[in-house]
Design a protein around this motif. Structure first.
Motif, short mmCIF file in Angstrom:
data_model
loop_
_atom_site.label_atom_id
_atom_site.label_comp_id
_atom_site.label_asym_id
_atom_site.label_seq_id
_atom_site.Cartn_x
_atom_site.Cartn_y
_atom_site.Cartn_z
N GLU A 14 0.85 -1.18 0.00
CA GLU A 14 0.00 0.00 0.00
C GLU A 14 0.89 1.24 0.00
O GLU A 14 1.74 1.39 0.88
N ASN A 15 0.71 2.11 -0.96
CA ASN A 15 1.56 3.29 -1.07
C ASN A 15 1.10 4.34 -0.08
O ASN A 15 0.51 5.36 -0.42
N SER A 16 1.38 4.05 1.20
CA SER A 16 0.91 4.92 2.26
C SER A 16 2.09 5.40 3.10
O SER A 16 2.96 4.62 3.47
N ASN A 17 2.10 6.67 3.41
CA ASN A 17 3.17 7.25 4.22
C ASN A 17 2.62 7.81 5.54
O ASN A 17 3.17 8.76 6.09
N THR A 18 1.55 7.21 6.05
CA THR A 18 0.99 7.68 7.30
C THR A 18 1.78 7.13 8.49
O THR A 18 2.64 6.26 8.34
N THR A 19 1.46 7.63 9.67
CA THR A 19 2.12 7.18 10.90
C THR A 19 1.58 5.84 11.37
O THR A 19 2.03 5.32 12.39
N ARG A 20 0.61 5.27 10.64
CA ARG A 20 -0.04 4.03 11.09
C ARG A 20 0.18 2.85 10.15
O ARG A 20 -0.38 1.78 10.37
N HIS A 21 0.97 3.04 9.09
CA HIS A 21 1.11 1.97 8.10
C HIS A 21 2.56 1.58 7.87
O HIS A 21 3.46 2.43 7.84
N LEU A 22 2.77 0.28 7.71
CA LEU A 22 4.06 -0.28 7.31
C LEU A 22 3.82 -1.23 6.14
O LEU A 22 2.74 -1.81 6.00
N ALA A 23 4.85 -1.43 5.33
CA ALA A 23 4.76 -2.40 4.24
C ALA A 23 5.04 -3.81 4.73
O ALA A 23 4.61 -4.78 4.11
N GLU A 24 5.79 -3.91 5.82
CA GLU A 24 6.11 -5.21 6.43
C GLU A 24 5.85 -5.10 7.92
O GLU A 24 6.36 -4.19 8.58
N PHE A 25 5.02 -5.99 8.44
CA PHE A 25 4.69 -5.94 9.86
C PHE A 25 4.34 -7.36 10.31
O PHE A 25 4.31 -8.30 9.52
N TRP A 26 4.07 -7.50 11.60
CA TRP A 26 3.79 -8.82 12.18
C TRP A 26 2.34 -8.88 12.64
O TRP A 26 1.83 -7.93 13.21
N MET A 27 1.71 -10.02 12.37
CA MET A 27 0.30 -10.19 12.73
C MET A 27 0.13 -11.36 13.69
O MET A 27 0.77 -12.41 13.54
N ILE A 28 -0.75 -11.17 14.66
CA ILE A 28 -1.17 -12.23 15.58
C ILE A 28 -2.60 -12.58 15.20
O ILE A 28 -3.48 -11.72 15.21
N GLU A 29 -2.83 -13.85 14.85
CA GLU A 29 -4.15 -14.25 14.36
C GLU A 29 -4.57 -15.59 14.96
O GLU A 29 -4.23 -16.65 14.44
N PRO A 30 -5.33 -15.57 16.06
CA PRO A 30 -5.88 -16.82 16.58
C PRO A 30 -7.14 -17.22 15.81
O PRO A 30 -7.91 -16.37 15.36
N GLU A 31 -7.31 -18.52 15.65
CA GLU A 31 -8.52 -19.07 15.03
C GLU A 31 -9.01 -20.22 15.91
O GLU A 31 -8.22 -21.09 16.30
#
Length: 478
Positions: free
Chosen positions: A232-249
């Protein structure tokens, strides 16, 4: 086992015992009676002071002891005569492992801007701010694994390379071995991905959820915790192109169970940080208070520890999206046209709407449920009215949404209908759909962006400052 860390030495009772300290110089100052060297090895926010007598070591050796240089010192651990520390090391031996040219070393004993520190991300962990953030990040990651393990979940490693788009956003990083200067073409002129490594288009994952559901349909309770990517071509303070997710199912969890787990989970991991990261959190709170002094009183945030206690100590308010819209429509900011974005049933709530509900109306964290189907993902279970889905979002002060989840649609025909409705080719998700044919069951899950959690707990204003080496548009240097 290696040498004692400074964190351990600072906790020891001083009895003239010999200690060996290894670390990097934060400051050195000289007086006519003594030379004081502050050392830090990253194990704690606190430095240990090493003290030498004038003339004890050669001027040539002391000249190499500058901010940033790395030392090994040996001496007696004694009670400190100065303020700010209980113990200090009276030096007997000094060895310089590595020097740091003071004219070239960019981290000098002064305040540096966060923007500048992002340009030297290879060195910024040596600052107090970033060492504190990274220790808290570690503590939160440990707490996540400990929490799910204690709750009977299994840690599932889902693919980083995938041919599916869980979010349907289409903003994905492509993975290919094709020669970009000599791309194979079909007769129609399109790129022939059959010649690629996987024989089809492949991308970096945006979520491990779909594969996580497959695990839950066999192991009952699983969680993923891994890297995810958004182009996502976003330069906000809330976005990264690479990040870590926690996803329980979780199999056999319905929406209410999902909400209970999400609330308990975030409270427990934040509590862990409050218990185990006191010194770092106090440092970051003081740092934030200094920043807040320049703001008008009505724009200042809650003190960091008060904000964290706000989440831990309050039961989360639960209400439907429709009820939330009614509250917003009746709110003073809406009536006085102070909201930047319009309010109406069917909108995707913005951060300002979410924060109003949390900070002004309920004054506690909020869980919103039952969103319009049009603004939520295809895999969410349809409510009986056919207009809403069994979604849930957890909203926090200062940040808005921190968790998004839902009860998943377990009915094959309904899920297939939603897949067609949003324009996904069922052939690309045949394996996901097939789980609804063979022993389907009610199941639920949620996703939490780990960096969003770290940002909340540390109080940092920019998400690029809570991951060691941030990736964002035009930036992948380190």
């Amino acid at each position: 086992m290696g040498p004692l860390q400074i964190r351990e030495i600072l906790q020891a009772a001083p009895d003239n015992q010999t200690v060996v300290v290894k670390g990097w110089v934060r400051t050195k100052r000289e007086s006519k009676n003594a030379i004081f060297i502050a050392l830090n090895d990253g194990s704690t926010i606190h430095n240990i002071q090493a003290v030498a007598e004038p003339g004890q070591f050669s001027a040539e050796l002391l000249h190499t002891v500058t901010t940033g240089s790395c030392l090994k010192v040996t001496g007696q651990l004694i009670a400190s005569m100065g303020s700010g520390q209980a113990v200090e090391v009276k030096l007997t031996e000094l060895e310089v492992y590595g020097t740091a040219d003071p004219d070239a070393y960019p981290l000098q004993p002064k305040k540096h801007s966060l923007e500048f520190l992002r340009e030297i991300a290879h060195l910024r962990p040596r600052t107090n701010t970033f060492s504190a953030i990274l220790r808290i990040r570690h503590a939160l990651a440990f707490a996540v694994h400990q929490y799910f393990n204690d709750k009977g979940f299994f840690y599932l490693h889902t693919p980083v390379i995938t041919a599916s788009d869980a979010e349907g956003a289409g903003e994905m990083f492509r993975v290919t071995t094709l020669d970009l200067n000599n791309l194979p073409r079909t007769e129609e002129g399109a790129i022939n991905f059959k010649e690629d490594f996987f024989g089809r288009e492949a991308n970096l994952t945006v979520s491990g959820q779909l594969e996580g559901e497959l695990g839950a349909m066999a192991l009952s309770k699983i969680y993923t915790f891994g890297p995810t990517f958004r182009a996502e071509n976003s330069n906000t303070t809330r976005h990264l192109a690479e990040f870590w997710m926690i996803e329980p199912e979780m199999a056999f969890f319905e929406l209410e169970d999902n909400m209970d787990l999400a609330e308990d989970f975030v409270k427990k991991v934040i509590t862990y940080a409050l218990i185990h990261c006191k010194d770092d959190l106090n440092f970051l709170q003081n740092r934030l208070e200094d920043e807040e002094k320049s703001k008008p009183q009505n724009e200042r945030s809650l003190p960091l520890l008060e904000k964290l206690s706000f989440v831990v100590d309050n039961p989360f308010e639960r209400l439907t999206y429709t009820e939330a819209i009614d509250i917003l429509l009746k709110s003073k900011p809406h009536k006085e046209k102070k909201f930047q974005y319009p309010v109406g049933w069917g909108i995707d709530l913005s951060s300002e709407h979410e924060r109003y509900l949390v900070e002004k109306h309920f004054k506690k964290p909020v869980i919103l449920t039952n969103y319009p189907r049009e603004i939520k993902s295809f895999y969410m279970k349809l409510d009986e009215d056919g207009k809403t889905v069994r979604a849930m979002d957890v909203l926090f002060p200062g940040i808005g949404e921190i968790i998004g989840g839902s009860q998943r649609e377990e009915n094959y025909e309904k899920l297939l209908g939603r897949v067609h409705e949003v324009g996904i080719d069922p052939e690309n998700l045949w394996w996901y759909l097939e789980t609804r044919k063979f022993g389907t069951a009610p199941h639920s899950g949620f996703g939490l962006g780990f960096e969003r959690l770290v940002q909340f707990v540390t109080g940092m204003g920019n998400i690029r400052d809570v991951i060691p080496f941030p990736r964002y548009p035009k930036s992948a240097e380190f």
